[in-house]
Design an enzyme around this catalytic site. Structure first.
Site, PDB file in Angstrom:
ATOM      1  N   GLY A   4      -2.226   7.826   1.740  1.00  0.00           N
ATOM      2  CA  GLY A   4      -2.067   6.659   0.860  1.00  0.00           C
ATOM      3  C   GLY A   4      -2.133   5.318   1.571  1.00  0.00           C
ATOM      4  CE  LYS A  55      -4.151  -6.730   4.623  1.00  0.00           C
ATOM      5  NZ  LYS A  55      -4.016  -5.410   5.254  1.00  0.00           N
ATOM      6  CG  ASP A  94      -7.512  -5.025   3.943  1.00  0.00           C
ATOM      7  OD1 ASP A  94      -7.142  -5.106   2.754  1.00  0.00           O
ATOM      8  OD2 ASP A  94      -6.711  -4.992   4.905  1.00  0.00           O
ATOM      9  N   GLY A 134       2.251  -6.506   4.521  1.00  0.00           N
ATOM     10  CA  GLY A 134       3.347  -5.834   3.800  1.00  0.00           C
ATOM     11  C   GLY A 134       4.708  -6.432   4.079  1.00  0.00           C
ATOM     12  CB  VAL A 180      -0.857 -11.307   5.113  1.00  0.00           C
ATOM     13  CG1 VAL A 180      -1.382 -11.090   6.529  1.00  0.00           C
ATOM     14  CG2 VAL A 180      -1.807 -12.179   4.330  1.00  0.00           C
ATOM     15  CD  GLU A 199      -6.479  -2.103  -0.289  1.00  0.00           C
ATOM     16  OE1 GLU A 199      -6.822  -2.197  -1.463  1.00  0.00           O
ATOM     17  OE2 GLU A 199      -5.369  -2.493   0.123  1.00  0.00           O
ATOM     18  N   GLY A 230       2.402   0.512   2.311  1.00  0.00           N
ATOM     19  CA  GLY A 230       3.333   1.490   1.754  1.00  0.00           C
ATOM     20  C   GLY A 230       4.122   0.839   0.633  1.00  0.00           C
ATOM     21  CD  GLU A 250       5.903 -13.005   3.678  1.00  0.00           C
ATOM     22  OE1 GLU A 250       6.421 -14.126   3.718  1.00  0.00           O
ATOM     23  OE2 GLU A 250       5.124 -12.594   4.567  1.00  0.00           O
TER      24      GLU A 250
HETATM   25  N1  LIG Z   1      -0.128  -0.252  -1.318  1.00  0.00           N
HETATM   26  C1  LIG Z   1       0.113  -1.030  -0.300  1.00  0.00           C
HETATM   27  O1  LIG Z   1       0.592  -0.603   0.755  1.00  0.00           O
HETATM   28  C2  LIG Z   1      -0.164  -2.507  -0.394  1.00  0.00           C
HETATM   29  C3  LIG Z   1       0.254  -3.363   0.649  1.00  0.00           C
HETATM   30  C4  LIG Z   1       0.018  -4.738   0.540  1.00  0.00           C
HETATM   31  C5  LIG Z   1      -0.659  -5.224  -0.562  1.00  0.00           C
HETATM   32  N2  LIG Z   1      -1.083  -4.350  -1.540  1.00  0.00           N
HETATM   33  C6  LIG Z   1      -1.800  -4.910  -2.680  1.00  0.00           C
HETATM   34  O2  LIG Z   1      -1.087  -4.583  -3.878  1.00  0.00           O
HETATM   35  C7  LIG Z   1      -2.005  -4.434  -4.957  1.00  0.00           C
HETATM   36  C8  LIG Z   1      -1.800  -3.061  -5.607  1.00  0.00           C
HETATM   37  O3  LIG Z   1      -2.038  -2.056  -4.642  1.00  0.00           O
HETATM   38  P1  LIG Z   1      -1.531  -0.558  -4.859  1.00  0.00           P
HETATM   39  O4  LIG Z   1      -1.819   0.163  -3.615  1.00  0.00           O
HETATM   40  O5  LIG Z   1      -0.147  -0.539  -5.410  1.00  0.00           O
HETATM   41  O6  LIG Z   1      -2.561  -0.086  -5.993  1.00  0.00           O
HETATM   42  P2  LIG Z   1      -2.423   1.143  -6.998  1.00  0.00           P
HETATM   43  O7  LIG Z   1      -1.596   2.219  -6.426  1.00  0.00           O
HETATM   44  O8  LIG Z   1      -3.823   1.436  -7.452  1.00  0.00           O
HETATM   45  O9  LIG Z   1      -1.598   0.543  -8.232  1.00  0.00           O
HETATM   46  C9  LIG Z   1      -2.187  -0.353  -9.124  1.00  0.00           C
HETATM   47  C10 LIG Z   1      -1.327  -0.398 -10.379  1.00  0.00           C
HETATM   48  O10 LIG Z   1      -1.883  -1.358 -11.269  1.00  0.00           O
HETATM   49  C11 LIG Z   1      -2.177  -0.748 -12.519  1.00  0.00           C
HETATM   50  N3  LIG Z   1      -3.447  -1.314 -12.989  1.00  0.00           N
HETATM   51  C12 LIG Z   1      -4.615  -1.415 -12.314  1.00  0.00           C
HETATM   52  N4  LIG Z   1      -5.550  -2.035 -13.062  1.00  0.00           N
HETATM   53  C13 LIG Z   1      -4.970  -2.329 -14.234  1.00  0.00           C
HETATM   54  C14 LIG Z   1      -5.395  -2.964 -15.415  1.00  0.00           C
HETATM   55  N5  LIG Z   1      -6.663  -3.414 -15.564  1.00  0.00           N
HETATM   56  N6  LIG Z   1      -4.529  -3.085 -16.444  1.00  0.00           N
HETATM   57  C15 LIG Z   1      -3.281  -2.625 -16.321  1.00  0.00           C
HETATM   58  N7  LIG Z   1      -2.784  -2.014 -15.216  1.00  0.00           N
HETATM   59  C16 LIG Z   1      -3.634  -1.866 -14.185  1.00  0.00           C
HETATM   60  C17 LIG Z   1      -2.286   0.744 -12.250  1.00  0.00           C
HETATM   61  O11 LIG Z   1      -1.921   1.444 -13.423  1.00  0.00           O
HETATM   62  P3  LIG Z   1      -1.962   3.063 -13.501  1.00  0.00           P
HETATM   63  O12 LIG Z   1      -0.767   3.503 -12.699  1.00  0.00           O
HETATM   64  O13 LIG Z   1      -1.842   3.360 -14.926  1.00  0.00           O
HETATM   65  O14 LIG Z   1      -3.277   3.471 -12.879  1.00  0.00           O
HETATM   66  C18 LIG Z   1      -1.277   0.929 -11.111  1.00  0.00           C
HETATM   67  O15 LIG Z   1       0.015   1.111 -11.636  1.00  0.00           O
HETATM   68  C19 LIG Z   1      -3.395  -4.660  -4.359  1.00  0.00           C
HETATM   69  O16 LIG Z   1      -3.757  -6.010  -4.529  1.00  0.00           O
HETATM   70  C20 LIG Z   1      -3.195  -4.351  -2.882  1.00  0.00           C
HETATM   71  O17 LIG Z   1      -4.138  -5.000  -2.054  1.00  0.00           O
HETATM   72  C21 LIG Z   1      -0.836  -3.022  -1.490  1.00  0.00           C
END
Ligand SMILES: NC(=O)c1ccc[n+]([C@@H]2O[C@H](COP(=O)([O-])OP(=O)(O)OC[C@H]3O[C@@H](n4cnc5c(N)ncnc54)[C@H](OP(=O)(O)O)[C@@H]3O)[C@@H](O)[C@H]2O)c1
Length: 314
Positions: free
Chosen positions: A166, A184, A180, A114, A112, A169, A279, A109
């Site tokens: 933040g 989606k 991106d 959030g 796409v 990406e 977020g 879910e």
């Molecule tokens: N942020 C959003 O608003 C949002 C919305 C919808 C979907 N998403 C999706 O959610 C996913 C994560 O996004 P995010 O924004 O949360 O990214 P992020 O802030 O970069 O967080 C990624 C997390 O994964 C950990 N990580 C990354 N590579 C790793 C590895 N090889 N081994 C172990 N841990 C690893 C990082 O650890 P460290 O903390 O130690 O660096 C961090 O805690 C992505 O697929 C993104 O497209 C995000």
């Protein structure tokens, strides 16, 4: 972790599900993570993937490593929840087939829009209808940049602000070049249509100038990056491109990092969903709802077959 702490009691009382976090895989073990029990943190993937647990939640992003973790979790009979549109867009077909064979759930879910429950709307709410088209503002970063440009900022300054807040990406070109949103859109189109893609094109917002924003305003419009998939003769046509949107259009009122999706069903007519597409907390809310649905898998599993087409090449 924050939501499990704040919602855990309500969820137990309402759904009879006890949530417990068995482990947290990270890259950097010394980074401060408020609210996370340090004893749960590990940098060894197998500590988490082979833990005695029911659901693996993949939130690391990217395709290669995330894909290998998800495959291992499925092979070990774990349900998987992911927010990773890049992974599903690249190898969804393989992963869904694998999950179906293993008899586990693969939920997505948050991948796409959030917190906006558009995947659930297509999988369940609109399962009784034929979808004619889906159009959406699917990328919060682009929408934020375009909104700031309406305030007079240039493209580069608006993008820096999105990154500082933040929304963007890590690799901003995925956002601003439209990929991106295209990933989606592919996920939504695979859920909505059972037809081949006849034509697809992607244009981002890099070429939008201050003059274009001013011209749009003079014409009573704003510019929005609109992703659209619609039925055409013999299949589906998909596009991601900046469009002039009249100020009276609902998409014109979608500002900042908000997302919106307009679904047109043959019987149900138009349905507009909008809200926070990115977020940490909005995304976590969608992830947690998927985790809860994993506990209820037997009831919903049949409808996952409709998602097996995910990841088909466009
Ligand atoms: N942020 C959003 O608003 C949002 C919305 C919808 C979907 N998403 C999706 O959610 C996913 C994560 O996004 P995010 O924004 O949360 O990214 P992020 O802030 O970069 O967080 C990624 C997390 O994964 C950990 N990580 C990354 N590579 C790793 C590895 N090889 N081994 C172990 N841990 C690893 C990082 O650890 P460290 O903390 O130690 O660096 C961090 O805690 C992505 O697929 C993104 O497209 C995000």
């Amino acid at each position: 972790v924050q939501l499990v702490a704040s919602e855990g009691t309500r969820i137990r009382e309402r759904y009879g599900v006890e949530l417990e976090i068995a482990g947290v895989l990270v890259r950097d073990p010394v980074r401060e993570r408020p609210g996370v029990d340090r004893r749960l943190i590990t940098t060894c993937a197998l500590d988490v993937l082979d833990a005695d647990c029911d659901v693996i939640v993949e939130l690391i992003g990217g395709v290669h490593t995330a894909g290998s973790f998800v495959r291992r979790a499925i092979a070990r009979g774990r349900d998987v929840v992911t927010a990773n549109k890049a992974l599903l867009s690249a190898c969804g077909r393989e992963l869904f087939t694998m999950a179906e064979r293993a008899g586990v759930a693969l939920r997505f879910e948050a991948s796409v829009c959030g917190a906006v429950p558009v995947v659930r709307a297509l999988r369940h709410g609109l399962a009784g209808d034929s979808i004619e088209s889906i159009a959406g503002i699917l990328n919060g970063t682009c929408n934020y940049v375009l909104t700031r440009m309406e305030d007079g900022l240039d493209f580069a300054t608006a993008l820096s602000l999105a990154q500082a807040n933040g929304f963007a990406e890590a690799e901003a070109s995925l956002d601003v070049d439209g990929e991106d949103a295209a990933q989606k859109l592919r996920i939504l189109a695979d859920l909505a249509f059972d037809a081949p893609v006849r034509r697809a094109w992607v244009t981002g917002i890099r070429g939008i100038s201050a003059e274009a924003i001013a011209d749009a305003r003079a014409a009573g419009c704003v510019i929005r990056l609109v992703a659209e998939a619609r039925r055409v003769a013999g299949g589906i046509e998909m596009s991601v491109a900046p469009r002039l949107v009249p100020r009276s259009d609902p998409f014109a009122r979608v500002v900042d990092e908000q997302n919106a999706v307009l679904i047109r069903g043959r019987a149900s007519g138009e349905l507009l969903l909008s809200g926070r597409g990115a977020g940490s907390l909005p995304t976590a809310a969608a992830v947690l709802s998927d985790v809860l649905e994993c506990g209820d898998r037997s009831r919903h599993f049949a409808t996952d077959r409709a998602a097996v087409g995910l990841g088909a090449e466009v």
